[in-house]
Scaffold this motif. Structure first.
Motif, PDB file in Angstrom:
ATOM      1  N   ASP A 183     -37.637  24.482 -79.283  1.00 25.95           N
ATOM      2  CA  ASP A 183     -38.982  23.978 -78.975  1.00 25.95           C
ATOM      3  C   ASP A 183     -38.900  22.784 -78.018  1.00 25.95           C
ATOM      4  O   ASP A 183     -39.694  22.663 -77.076  1.00 25.95           O
ATOM      5  N   ILE A 184     -37.952  21.891 -78.279  1.00 28.04           N
ATOM      6  CA  ILE A 184     -37.785  20.708 -77.416  1.00 28.04           C
ATOM      7  C   ILE A 184     -37.381  21.138 -76.011  1.00 28.04           C
ATOM      8  O   ILE A 184     -37.881  20.618 -75.010  1.00 28.04           O
ATOM      9  N   ASP A 185     -36.470  22.130 -75.930  1.00 28.36           N
ATOM     10  CA  ASP A 185     -36.044  22.625 -74.612  1.00 28.36           C
ATOM     11  C   ASP A 185     -37.222  23.244 -73.855  1.00 28.36           C
ATOM     12  O   ASP A 185     -37.388  23.011 -72.652  1.00 28.36           O
ATOM     13  N   THR A 186     -38.017  24.053 -74.547  1.00 31.51           N
ATOM     14  CA  THR A 186     -39.163  24.703 -73.891  1.00 31.51           C
ATOM     15  C   THR A 186     -40.171  23.659 -73.433  1.00 31.51           C
ATOM     16  O   THR A 186     -40.686  23.723 -72.309  1.00 31.51           O
ATOM     17  N   HIS A 205     -34.885  12.894 -76.022  1.00 27.25           N
ATOM     18  CA  HIS A 205     -35.240  14.278 -76.328  1.00 27.25           C
ATOM     19  C   HIS A 205     -34.062  15.233 -76.082  1.00 27.25           C
ATOM     20  O   HIS A 205     -33.808  16.132 -76.882  1.00 27.25           O
ATOM     21  N   MET A 206     -33.376  15.046 -74.971  1.00 25.25           N
ATOM     22  CA  MET A 206     -32.388  16.031 -74.538  1.00 25.25           C
ATOM     23  C   MET A 206     -31.015  15.788 -75.160  1.00 25.25           C
ATOM     24  O   MET A 206     -30.259  16.726 -75.393  1.00 25.25           O
ATOM     25  N   ILE A 207     -30.659  14.530 -75.382  1.00 25.05           N
ATOM     26  CA  ILE A 207     -29.361  14.194 -75.984  1.00 25.05           C
ATOM     27  C   ILE A 207     -29.567  13.719 -77.412  1.00 25.05           C
ATOM     28  O   ILE A 207     -28.885  14.173 -78.330  1.00 25.05           O
ATOM     29  N   ARG A 218     -32.112  14.969 -81.984  1.00 27.52           N
ATOM     30  CA  ARG A 218     -32.985  15.051 -80.820  1.00 27.52           C
ATOM     31  C   ARG A 218     -34.444  14.833 -81.225  1.00 27.52           C
ATOM     32  O   ARG A 218     -34.953  15.504 -82.129  1.00 27.52           O
ATOM     33  N   MET A 219     -35.076  13.905 -80.544  1.00 30.43           N
ATOM     34  CA  MET A 219     -36.460  13.553 -80.860  1.00 30.43           C
ATOM     35  C   MET A 219     -37.419  14.489 -80.122  1.00 30.43           C
ATOM     36  O   MET A 219     -37.203  14.804 -78.963  1.00 30.43           O
ATOM     37  N   THR A 220     -38.463  14.918 -80.801  1.00 32.58           N
ATOM     38  CA  THR A 220     -39.465  15.761 -80.142  1.00 32.58           C
ATOM     39  C   THR A 220     -40.259  14.935 -79.132  1.00 32.58           C
ATOM     40  O   THR A 220     -40.453  13.727 -79.306  1.00 32.58           O
ATOM     41  N   THR A 262     -43.031  20.654 -69.338  1.00 27.83           N
ATOM     42  CA  THR A 262     -43.667  19.371 -69.028  1.00 27.83           C
ATOM     43  C   THR A 262     -42.837  18.508 -68.091  1.00 27.83           C
ATOM     44  O   THR A 262     -43.371  17.593 -67.460  1.00 27.83           O
ATOM     45  N   GLY A 263     -41.537  18.755 -68.006  1.00 25.02           N
ATOM     46  CA  GLY A 263     -40.660  17.904 -67.208  1.00 25.02           C
ATOM     47  C   GLY A 263     -40.225  16.651 -67.937  1.00 25.02           C
ATOM     48  O   GLY A 263     -39.546  15.805 -67.361  1.00 25.02           O
ATOM     49  N   ASP A 264     -40.606  16.503 -69.205  1.00 25.74           N
ATOM     50  CA  ASP A 264     -40.215  15.325 -69.978  1.00 25.74           C
ATOM     51  C   ASP A 264     -38.785  15.517 -70.472  1.00 25.74           C
ATOM     52  O   ASP A 264     -38.539  16.178 -71.483  1.00 25.74           O
ATOM     53  N   LEU A 265     -37.847  14.930 -69.708  1.00 19.30           N
ATOM     54  CA  LEU A 265     -36.420  15.108 -69.976  1.00 19.30           C
ATOM     55  C   LEU A 265     -35.786  13.819 -70.483  1.00 19.30           C
ATOM     56  O   LEU A 265     -34.602  13.581 -70.250  1.00 19.30           O
TER      57      LEU A 265
END
Lengths: 131, 129
Positions: free
Chosen positions: A15-18, A30-32, A38-40, A23-26
């Protein structure tokens, strides 16, 4: 009169990856993540709130306080309470998102402009559960 | 009085007054994917962008900074149609380094062309930089 809607949602790393891709929120949190947790994204957490992510609802005003992090693997219960205003197509809303352990992670208030169908539902008090 | 700045890999040097800008136009496929992610119906596609997708370009800019929001407030003049191009702007209004983090605040704006559609504020922390 008012309606209250509740939904339960479990978040996965996918879900976080999608959400990141759409959204481009990287952000690195969130990613690491922090210590592999990993935080939503805020948008992902808010997508659990009934009505907010759906069509036909225009939020004229919205205010949120993010009180605690939500991580992949967490399950949250999101509740929105809509209360009728003098304008039949407007409603005030109160939002809360609570984790399974009882931690409130998000609270908010707003003014929603409703499509005719949800506005009509304000005629009766209902409680709806769902996922 | 010294000007406080931070360096960012995406946007370079940032200080109070810096405006971060990003423009996005969602494809129908992306809108359908978001509807699926949020559990909303995607057939037919909504005429207007789901609200959270409309404000998401602001969170993209925040993500570039590793921004962790504590508070967000938005006012929207109207819904945004599905195929409209959205320009998100975050104007830095506060920058205050603290122990291992930086307190930061923004004025937030979403424009469609020259029209200002969403305005707001946000405050929180930059983490991990």
């Amino acid at each position: 009169m008012s309606i209250t809607r509740t939904a339960t949602r479990a978040f996965t790393p996918e879900d976080i990856d999608t959400c990141a891709r759409l959204t481009g929120d990287l952000g690195s949190h969130h990613m690491i993540g922090f210590g592999d947790r990993r935080m939503t994204q805020g948008v992902l957490t808010l997508s659990a709130v009934p009505l907010l992510a759906g069509p036909g609802v225009h939020m004229r005003e919205l205010s949120f306080a993010f009180l605690a992090p939500v991580y992949a693997g967490d399950t949250v219960t999101a509740t929105v309470r809509l209360t009728e205003s003098e304008d039949p197509l407007l409603a005030t809303c109160e939002v809360s998102v609570v984790k399974d352990d009882g931690t409130t992670v998000l609270t908010g208030t707003g003014i929603a402009e409703l499509s005719r169908a949800p506005a009509g539902e304000l005629a009766t008090e209902t409680v709806t559960g769902g996922g | 009085m010294s000007l406080i700045t931070i360096k960012n890999a995406v946007h370079g040097e940032i200080a109070v007054g810096t405006v971060l800008v990003w423009t996005k136009q969602y494809t129908d496929h992306e809108v359908a994917e978001y509807c699926e992610l949020s559990g909303a119906p995607a057939d037919p596609l909504p005429e207007h962008l789901p609200y959270l997708l409309a404000v998401a370009p602001l969170t993209k800019l925040g993500g570039d900074l590793n921004y962790l929001s504590r508070q967000m407030d938005w006012t929207a003049a109207r819904s945004i149609r599905r195929n409209e191009a959205i320009t998100a702007e975050l104007e830095v209004t506060r920058l205050e380094p603290t122990d291992g983090m930086t307190k930061i605040a923004f004025n937030a704006r979403i424009r469609c062309g020259d029209e200002l559609v969403i305005t707001g504020h946000s405050k929180g922390l930059i983490v991990g930089e």
